[in-house]
Design a protein around this motif. Structure first.
Motif, PDB file in Angstrom:
ATOM      1  N   SER A 165      30.476  73.897  28.569  1.00  0.00           N
ATOM      2  CA  SER A 165      30.705  73.517  27.174  1.00  0.00           C
ATOM      3  C   SER A 165      32.065  72.862  27.007  1.00  0.00           C
ATOM      4  O   SER A 165      32.217  71.872  26.285  1.00  0.00           O
ATOM      5  CB  SER A 165      30.607  74.752  26.270  1.00  0.00           C
ATOM      6  N   THR A 166      33.054  73.411  27.704  1.00  0.00           N
ATOM      7  CA  THR A 166      34.407  72.859  27.608  1.00  0.00           C
ATOM      8  C   THR A 166      34.473  71.463  28.208  1.00  0.00           C
ATOM      9  O   THR A 166      34.991  70.523  27.585  1.00  0.00           O
ATOM     10  CB  THR A 166      35.407  73.773  28.323  1.00  0.00           C
ATOM     11  N   ALA A 167      33.965  71.317  29.430  1.00  0.00           N
ATOM     12  CA  ALA A 167      34.030  70.022  30.109  1.00  0.00           C
ATOM     13  C   ALA A 167      33.260  68.955  29.335  1.00  0.00           C
ATOM     14  O   ALA A 167      33.719  67.815  29.203  1.00  0.00           O
ATOM     15  CB  ALA A 167      33.485  70.148  31.527  1.00  0.00           C
ATOM     16  N   ARG A 168      32.104  69.319  28.807  1.00  0.00           N
ATOM     17  CA  ARG A 168      31.308  68.374  28.011  1.00  0.00           C
ATOM     18  C   ARG A 168      32.059  67.986  26.740  1.00  0.00           C
ATOM     19  O   ARG A 168      32.064  66.811  26.335  1.00  0.00           O
ATOM     20  CB  ARG A 168      29.957  68.986  27.670  1.00  0.00           C
ATOM     21  N   GLY A 169      32.714  68.960  26.123  1.00  0.00           N
ATOM     22  CA  GLY A 169      33.484  68.685  24.913  1.00  0.00           C
ATOM     23  C   GLY A 169      34.678  67.781  25.170  1.00  0.00           C
ATOM     24  O   GLY A 169      34.973  66.880  24.375  1.00  0.00           O
ATOM     25  N   VAL A 170      35.358  68.003  26.286  1.00  0.00           N
ATOM     26  CA  VAL A 170      36.505  67.158  26.648  1.00  0.00           C
ATOM     27  C   VAL A 170      36.030  65.735  26.931  1.00  0.00           C
ATOM     28  O   VAL A 170      36.654  64.757  26.504  1.00  0.00           O
ATOM     29  CB  VAL A 170      37.238  67.737  27.875  1.00  0.00           C
ATOM     30  N   ALA A 171      34.922  65.607  27.658  1.00  0.00           N
ATOM     31  CA  ALA A 171      34.384  64.283  27.970  1.00  0.00           C
ATOM     32  C   ALA A 171      34.032  63.526  26.699  1.00  0.00           C
ATOM     33  O   ALA A 171      34.323  62.334  26.560  1.00  0.00           O
ATOM     34  CB  ALA A 171      33.155  64.418  28.866  1.00  0.00           C
ATOM     35  N   THR A 172      33.418  64.228  25.751  1.00  0.00           N
ATOM     36  CA  THR A 172      33.062  63.607  24.470  1.00  0.00           C
ATOM     37  C   THR A 172      34.309  63.186  23.716  1.00  0.00           C
ATOM     38  O   THR A 172      34.387  62.072  23.180  1.00  0.00           O
ATOM     39  CB  THR A 172      32.243  64.586  23.613  1.00  0.00           C
ATOM     40  N   ARG A 173      35.290  64.063  23.675  1.00  0.00           N
ATOM     41  CA  ARG A 173      36.542  63.793  22.950  1.00  0.00           C
ATOM     42  C   ARG A 173      37.269  62.573  23.517  1.00  0.00           C
ATOM     43  O   ARG A 173      37.811  61.756  22.763  1.00  0.00           O
ATOM     44  CB  ARG A 173      37.436  65.033  23.044  1.00  0.00           C
ATOM     45  N   GLU A 221      39.596  75.249  20.730  1.00  0.00           N
ATOM     46  CA  GLU A 221      40.989  75.411  21.156  1.00  0.00           C
ATOM     47  C   GLU A 221      41.157  75.042  22.628  1.00  0.00           C
ATOM     48  O   GLU A 221      42.146  74.400  23.008  1.00  0.00           O
ATOM     49  CB  GLU A 221      41.450  76.847  20.911  1.00  0.00           C
ATOM     50  N   VAL A 222      40.202  75.428  23.449  1.00  0.00           N
ATOM     51  CA  VAL A 222      40.283  75.096  24.868  1.00  0.00           C
ATOM     52  C   VAL A 222      40.139  73.591  25.062  1.00  0.00           C
ATOM     53  O   VAL A 222      40.862  72.980  25.863  1.00  0.00           O
ATOM     54  CB  VAL A 222      39.194  75.848  25.668  1.00  0.00           C
ATOM     55  N   ILE A 223      39.203  72.985  24.337  1.00  0.00           N
ATOM     56  CA  ILE A 223      39.026  71.529  24.420  1.00  0.00           C
ATOM     57  C   ILE A 223      40.305  70.817  23.994  1.00  0.00           C
ATOM     58  O   ILE A 223      40.716  69.831  24.619  1.00  0.00           O
ATOM     59  CB  ILE A 223      37.837  71.085  23.549  1.00  0.00           C
ATOM     60  N   ASP A 224      40.931  71.316  22.952  1.00  0.00           N
ATOM     61  CA  ASP A 224      42.190  70.721  22.473  1.00  0.00           C
ATOM     62  C   ASP A 224      43.255  70.741  23.561  1.00  0.00           C
ATOM     63  O   ASP A 224      43.954  69.743  23.793  1.00  0.00           O
ATOM     64  CB  ASP A 224      42.711  71.476  21.246  1.00  0.00           C
ATOM     65  N   VAL A 225      43.397  71.894  24.233  1.00  0.00           N
ATOM     66  CA  VAL A 225      44.431  72.044  25.263  1.00  0.00           C
ATOM     67  C   VAL A 225      44.187  71.087  26.420  1.00  0.00           C
ATOM     68  O   VAL A 225      45.107  70.373  26.864  1.00  0.00           O
ATOM     69  CB  VAL A 225      44.480  73.495  25.774  1.00  0.00           C
ATOM     70  N   ILE A 226      42.963  71.048  26.916  1.00  0.00           N
ATOM     71  CA  ILE A 226      42.670  70.192  28.071  1.00  0.00           C
ATOM     72  C   ILE A 226      42.763  68.718  27.699  1.00  0.00           C
ATOM     73  O   ILE A 226      43.273  67.899  28.476  1.00  0.00           O
ATOM     74  CB  ILE A 226      41.280  70.518  28.650  1.00  0.00           C
ATOM     75  N   SER A 227      42.319  68.365  26.502  1.00  0.00           N
ATOM     76  CA  SER A 227      42.417  66.973  26.054  1.00  0.00           C
ATOM     77  C   SER A 227      43.873  66.535  25.952  1.00  0.00           C
ATOM     78  O   SER A 227      44.227  65.410  26.332  1.00  0.00           O
ATOM     79  CB  SER A 227      41.712  66.797  24.706  1.00  0.00           C
TER      80      SER A 227
END
Length: 224
Positions: free
Chosen positions: A15-23, A205-211
């Motif tokens: 979910s995180t990796a997919r969210g980062v890719a989308t972002r 929050e995790v997506i925000d940090v990695i992005s």
């Protein structure tokens, strides 16, 4: 760029990796789906999953198509759409037999690297799995080890697949991690990797940090 996201079962990698890719407008690869696809194929062919040579040959023969579009995920094995089938408990219960087959790993790592290479012209890819930073894409510009405590991981997996019994849930999280750790070092951060404990963090929050880390990693002149 390549962003590698590793971690144990239920840590929220997919979910995180997919969210980062989308972002960030990048491609996305769930490497676990490749192992599940081989598992599905081996089961459908009635193979003995302990027959290392036969299963490895099935992995080499498998016609596999996997989407790298974070907004439209699908997996097709030998012409059959197995997107949902590979997530069934019957596959989850035995996928570690495939994931610990070293010859299968060799074949799938080859395929995963080809997918990563093909994604580079489009700007890059977020790849998640067990050993992305240490084996599959050691040259990733950003390496992340995503962790969470056992209770949080079991709760998340239970929310994803509500049909699982407590025993199946424990099997998917604890037993699979123990099995997979025999061939993949995913509990300790690799050199240069950033460890993120998501136990008390929301997905956003995790997506925000990695992005944010990814944007800080992009060389000047390649602003996303």
């Amino acid at each position: 760029m390549i962003i590698a996201v590793d971690g144990p079962s239920g840590s929220g990698k997919s979910s995180t990796a997919r969210g980062v890719a989308t972002r960030l407008g990048l491609r996305f690869l769930d490497t676990g789906a490749t192992y599940r696809a081989v598992t599905w194929s081996a089961v459908e062919h009635g193979l003995n999953l302990d027959d290392i040579a036969a299963v490895a040959q099935r992995a080499r023969d498998l016609r596999l198509e996997i989407s790298t579009d974070p907004g439209h995920q699908f997996v097709i094995a030998d012409g059959t759409d197995v997107t949902a089938a590979i997530r069934e408990p019957r596959i989850s219960e035995v996928v570690s037999k495939i994931a610990t087959n070293l010859d299968v790993r060799k074949e799938l790592i080859r395929r995963q690297r080809a997918i990563i290479d093909n994604a580079q012209p489009s700007g890059g890819i977020v790849v998640e799995g067990r050993d992305i930073a240490t084996v599959v894409a050691t040259d990733a510009e950003l390496k992340v080890l995503l962790t969470a405590d056992q209770e949080a991981r079991m709760a998340r997996r239970g929310a994803e697949v509500s049909s699982l019994t407590a025993e199946q849930l424990r099997d998917q999280i604890i037993r699979r991690d123990a099995d997979d750790s025999t061939v993949s070092e995913f509990q300790v951060a690799s050199d240069g990797a950033v460890t993120i404990d998501s136990t008390y963090m929301t997905l956003e929050e995790v997506i925000d940090v990695i992005s944010r880390l990814a944007k800080e990693t992009v060389p000047q002149g390649q602003d996303r």
